[in-house]
Design an enzyme around this catalytic site. Structure first.
Site, PDB file in Angstrom:
ATOM      1  N   LYS A   1     -21.238  12.933  40.503  1.00  0.00           N
ATOM      2  CA  LYS A   1     -21.559  11.730  41.650  1.00  0.00           C
ATOM      3  C   LYS A   1     -20.545  11.822  42.688  1.00  0.00           C
ATOM      4  O   LYS A   1     -20.812  11.566  43.743  1.00  0.00           O
ATOM      5  CB  LYS A   1     -21.543  10.341  40.906  1.00  0.00           C
ATOM      6  CG  LYS A   1     -21.680   9.290  41.500  1.00  0.00           C
ATOM      7  CD  LYS A   1     -22.037   7.920  40.835  1.00  0.00           C
ATOM      8  CE  LYS A   1     -20.648   7.639  40.131  1.00  0.00           C
ATOM      9  NZ  LYS A   1     -20.312   8.015  38.747  1.00  0.00           N
TER      10      LYS A   1
ATOM     11  N   THR B   1     -18.978  14.493  43.619  1.00  0.00           N
ATOM     12  CA  THR B   1     -19.447  15.680  44.461  1.00  0.00           C
ATOM     13  C   THR B   1     -20.480  15.416  45.603  1.00  0.00           C
ATOM     14  O   THR B   1     -20.086  15.736  46.603  1.00  0.00           O
ATOM     15  CB  THR B   1     -19.683  16.747  43.504  1.00  0.00           C
ATOM     16  OG1 THR B   1     -18.509  17.165  42.675  1.00  0.00           O
ATOM     17  CG2 THR B   1     -19.856  18.123  44.451  1.00  0.00           C
TER      18      THR B   1
ATOM     19  N   ARG C   1     -12.491   6.106  44.548  1.00  0.00           N
ATOM     20  CA  ARG C   1     -11.164   5.572  43.581  1.00  0.00           C
ATOM     21  C   ARG C   1     -10.178   6.851  43.317  1.00  0.00           C
ATOM     22  O   ARG C   1     -10.420   7.938  43.522  1.00  0.00           O
ATOM     23  CB  ARG C   1     -11.982   5.060  42.319  1.00  0.00           C
ATOM     24  CG  ARG C   1     -12.692   4.127  42.244  1.00  0.00           C
ATOM     25  CD  ARG C   1     -13.345   3.858  41.035  1.00  0.00           C
ATOM     26  NE  ARG C   1     -14.362   4.886  40.549  1.00  0.00           N
ATOM     27  CZ  ARG C   1     -14.585   5.223  39.408  1.00  0.00           C
ATOM     28  NH1 ARG C   1     -14.357   4.257  38.539  1.00  0.00           N
ATOM     29  NH2 ARG C   1     -15.580   6.249  39.136  1.00  0.00           N
TER      30      ARG C   1
ATOM     31  N   LYS D   1     -12.966  13.780  30.352  1.00  0.00           N
ATOM     32  CA  LYS D   1     -13.926  13.531  31.621  1.00  0.00           C
ATOM     33  C   LYS D   1     -13.330  14.582  32.743  1.00  0.00           C
ATOM     34  O   LYS D   1     -14.574  15.204  33.657  1.00  0.00           O
ATOM     35  CB  LYS D   1     -13.866  12.226  32.110  1.00  0.00           C
ATOM     36  CG  LYS D   1     -14.926  11.944  33.232  1.00  0.00           C
ATOM     37  CD  LYS D   1     -14.872  10.529  33.341  1.00  0.00           C
ATOM     38  CE  LYS D   1     -15.550  10.315  34.760  1.00  0.00           C
ATOM     39  NZ  LYS D   1     -15.078  10.747  35.826  1.00  0.00           N
TER      40      LYS D   1
ATOM     41  N   ALA E   1     -15.492   2.053  35.093  1.00  0.00           N
ATOM     42  CA  ALA E   1     -16.691   1.234  35.272  1.00  0.00           C
ATOM     43  C   ALA E   1     -17.118   0.961  33.500  1.00  0.00           C
ATOM     44  O   ALA E   1     -17.901   0.158  33.699  1.00  0.00           O
ATOM     45  CB  ALA E   1     -17.604   1.914  35.977  1.00  0.00           C
TER      46      ALA E   1
ATOM     47  N   PHE F   1     -19.917   5.809  36.999  1.00  0.00           N
ATOM     48  CA  PHE F   1     -21.008   6.018  35.887  1.00  0.00           C
ATOM     49  C   PHE F   1     -22.094   5.482  36.446  1.00  0.00           C
ATOM     50  O   PHE F   1     -22.505   5.896  37.637  1.00  0.00           O
ATOM     51  CB  PHE F   1     -20.593   5.234  34.570  1.00  0.00           C
ATOM     52  CG  PHE F   1     -19.483   5.676  33.772  1.00  0.00           C
ATOM     53  CD1 PHE F   1     -19.035   7.005  33.500  1.00  0.00           C
ATOM     54  CD2 PHE F   1     -18.228   4.683  33.510  1.00  0.00           C
ATOM     55  CE1 PHE F   1     -18.018   7.605  32.938  1.00  0.00           C
ATOM     56  CE2 PHE F   1     -16.875   5.245  33.032  1.00  0.00           C
ATOM     57  CZ  PHE F   1     -17.164   6.591  32.656  1.00  0.00           C
TER      58      PHE F   1
ATOM     59  N   PHE G   1     -27.598  22.491  40.053  1.00  0.00           N
ATOM     60  CA  PHE G   1     -26.860  23.654  39.343  1.00  0.00           C
ATOM     61  C   PHE G   1     -27.542  25.033  39.436  1.00  0.00           C
ATOM     62  O   PHE G   1     -28.591  25.256  39.684  1.00  0.00           O
ATOM     63  CB  PHE G   1     -26.607  23.119  37.901  1.00  0.00           C
ATOM     64  CG  PHE G   1     -25.490  22.145  37.713  1.00  0.00           C
ATOM     65  CD1 PHE G   1     -24.725  22.253  36.903  1.00  0.00           C
ATOM     66  CD2 PHE G   1     -25.837  20.665  38.116  1.00  0.00           C
ATOM     67  CE1 PHE G   1     -23.763  21.269  36.801  1.00  0.00           C
ATOM     68  CE2 PHE G   1     -24.906  19.657  38.171  1.00  0.00           C
ATOM     69  CZ  PHE G   1     -23.846  20.175  37.111  1.00  0.00           C
TER      70      PHE G   1
ATOM     71  N   TRP H   1     -21.993  21.349  46.080  1.00  0.00           N
ATOM     72  CA  TRP H   1     -21.075  22.006  45.437  1.00  0.00           C
ATOM     73  C   TRP H   1     -20.717  23.372  46.097  1.00  0.00           C
ATOM     74  O   TRP H   1     -19.743  23.751  46.204  1.00  0.00           O
ATOM     75  CB  TRP H   1     -21.101  21.990  43.933  1.00  0.00           C
ATOM     76  CG  TRP H   1     -20.033  22.350  43.140  1.00  0.00           C
ATOM     77  CD1 TRP H   1     -19.100  21.892  42.413  1.00  0.00           C
ATOM     78  CD2 TRP H   1     -19.548  23.782  42.782  1.00  0.00           C
ATOM     79  NE1 TRP H   1     -18.395  22.417  41.780  1.00  0.00           N
ATOM     80  CE2 TRP H   1     -18.401  23.856  42.050  1.00  0.00           C
ATOM     81  CE3 TRP H   1     -20.028  25.052  43.230  1.00  0.00           C
ATOM     82  CZ2 TRP H   1     -17.925  24.911  41.729  1.00  0.00           C
ATOM     83  CZ3 TRP H   1     -19.455  26.381  42.908  1.00  0.00           C
ATOM     84  CH2 TRP H   1     -18.197  26.197  41.987  1.00  0.00           C
TER      85      TRP H   1
END
Length: 556
Positions: free
Chosen positions: A71, A73, A94, A105, A273, A301, A381, A409
């Site tokens: 998210k 990215t 954030r 994470k 979150a 999230f 991906f 990415w």
């Protein structure tokens, strides 16, 4: 394939003065924090108050899985893509917490060619904001214990102190502790505990405050506990709001950095979150909206957590209009929601997607309930197959849902051009009929039930006996009109992390309420949620190192 940190270390950063100059900031609007970071003046918003607001784009996602959604990215990549098509875009994110950075994470600086830089600084100590919040929080704890030790004029009941100490690290051993042991000179013994810094009410206050004055006012309203006759005791009663605000005088200033493509990014605040409200600061988002044509921001999230809180809590507190939403999904994560084991995600499995896509469907329904236009972004991906991608696209298109394949990415802004074009059209359209999930006038139990049923898809809620008593007490105290901040697992729409996909027929267990008058909401703890996470069996810290010349290794 190069790692995130290798890409970041090879990127060419512009001096922060040039980034500030491109935003037409004067020397009094910012102060340098090294060569590549800056603090924006806390008076900048007042200076810009008569400027029109740019359009706010919120990036959310499906429920996260170990397969990754990207998210942050996509948020960075979309901001870069908007600049590539001639829009003046600013990213608002954030700040990462050291807990997940050193744990499992990872960081929160994006990835690949869509990162905010310098990522090493941002993912570690950055400009010290989280340390300032930790200091302010623990200074309050020290003041509380000292007050009790010195005679307890306020008649505080040590058994009913709600305020916890914090640290910015996952440390399960500190969840429950006893302080004041060792005799009369060591204080008054009582039960205490630690939460992670990003779950501190002071973190939430910093992110919801609109000025230094508002920050002090909110801090003064913090309820630290209760007297022996169960009357609330506040920071104002202790007369320490000035000292705590002093410790945050620099932390309240938003931080200015840049992306791998030199797009400006304002990074400020970092509440989780799943146990807090999951959004960057109001001051950062509003400043970005005044300085840019488009603001791309994210909420933590899935849409069941961050987006719901962004829309029900943050937009209320900050008077922020959301123009469009991006819902991020990946083939890998949807296959996991369809029952595929993480070790088998490289194998094509369209059948699993047919089941897993129901998770995406529920999040789409949530954003539609809020009445906001949206685009689904498939975050690509390398292992995704053509048939898997085509299935998701066909599923969306057959339902009239705008969808865009992104490859930010690997390609940076270039990989987000399709998403940028589509989100601009959505943001400029009149297809917006915003409404909240609940009204502030609703009873607290009604608010909780509405979120559980509308956003999670639950049949109902189940209240513990403790919660039933708390609901009555909170209503009597006049706190019933506050928004609610649900603390729930991020891995499931339910309060059970093992129920992946789109569970049905479940009840959400409400275990406990915690008041946060300063922040302006009530925290609702569901299931087994902890406000102090633990480290995994093999923390990410095991792979980190620094060379003799100061080069950081193993940070993603």
């Amino acid at each position: 394939m190069r790692t995130d940190i290798e890409i970041a270390q090879q990127a060419t950063l512009k001096p922060i003065s040039e980034i500030a100059g491109n935003l037409h900031l004067t020397e009094t609007d910012w102060e340098p924090y090294g060569h590549t970071k800056a603090k924006l003046s806390d008076d900048l918003l007042k200076k810009l108050e008569n400027r029109p607001n740019g359009k706010v784009i919120l990036v959310t996602s499906i429920n996260p899985t170990p397969a990754g959604e990207g998210k942050s990215t996509v948020t960075v990549g979309l901001g870069q893509a908007l600049n590539r098509i001639g829009k003046k875009a600013i990213i608002a994110l954030r700040e990462p917490s050291l807990g997940p950075v050193m744990g499992m994470k990872g960081g929160a600086a994006g990835g690949g060619y869509s990162q905010v830089l310098p990522m090493e600084d941002i993912n570690l100590h950055f400009t010290g904001d989280l340390h300032a919040i930790t200091s302010a929080n623990n200074a309050l704890s020290a003041m509380i214990d000292n007050h009790i030790h010195r005679g307890n004029v306020l008649n505080i009941d040590p058994r009913r102190i709600e305020w916890k100490r914090v640290m910015d690290m996952n440390d399960r051993a500190l969840r429950e502790i006893v302080v004041g042991l060792g005799g009369p000179l060591k204080g008054v013994p009582r039960e205490d505990g630690f939460t992670i810094t990003v779950a501190s009410e002071i973190m939430a206050i910093l992110c919801l405050a609109t000025s230094l004055e508002d920050l002090k006012k909110r801090i003064s309203q913090i309820v630290i506990g209760y007297t022996y006759d169960e009357s609330p005791v506040t920071v104002k009663d202790l007369k320490v709001e000035g000292a705590l605000t002093l410790l945050l005088k620099d932390a309240i200033k938003p931080n200015l950095v840049q992306t791998t493509e030199n797009t400006p990014a304002i990074i400020h605040g970092g509440p989780f979150a799943n146990i807090a409200h999951g959004c960057n600061s109001i001051m950062a988002t509003r400043t970005a909206a005044k300085l840019g044509e488009y603001v791309v921001t994210e909420a933590g999230f899935g849409a069941d957590l961050g987006a719901e809180k962004f829309l029900d809590i943050k937009t209320r507190a900050g008077n922020i209009d959301t123009d469009a939403v991006v819902i991020v999904a990946t083939v890998r994560a949807l296959k996991m929601h369809g029952g595929v084991n993480k070790d088998n995600l490289t194998e094509e499995n369209v059948e699993a997607l047919k089941t897993g896509i129901e998770n995406l469907n529920k999040h789409i329904e949530t954003i539609e309930y809020f009445g906001l236009p949206y685009v689904v972004a498939i975050n690509k991906f390398p292992t995704d197959t053509k048939d898997e991608i085509n299935f998701i696209k066909s599923w969306c298109e057959s339902r009239g849902i705008e969808v865009a394949l992104t490859d930010v990415w690997a390609q940076g802004g270039e990989g987000g051009l399709e998403l940028a074009e589509k989100i601009v059209k959505k943001a400029q359209s009149s297809d917006r009929n915003f409404k909240y999930v609940y009204e502030l006038e609703d009873a607290l139990e009604t608010k909780i039930r509405k979120v559980a049923q509308t956003v999670y898809g639950a049949d109902d809620i189940e209240l513990s006996s403790k919660v039933k008593k708390q609901l009555n007490f909170y209503e009597l105290q006049g706190w019933g009109k506050l928004p609610i901040c649900m603390a729930k697992t991020q891995y499931s729409l339910s309060d059970d992390p093992t129920l992946i996909g789109r569970p049905k027929g479940f009840t959400v267990s409400i275990r406990e309420l915690r008041i946060a008058v300063g922040a302006g909401f009530i925290v609702v703890l569901t299931g087994d949620m902890m406000t102090m996470p633990g480290l995994p069996k093999k923390p990410a810290a095991l792979n980190m190192d620094v060379t003799e010349d100061g080069r950081i290794l193993g940070l993603f």
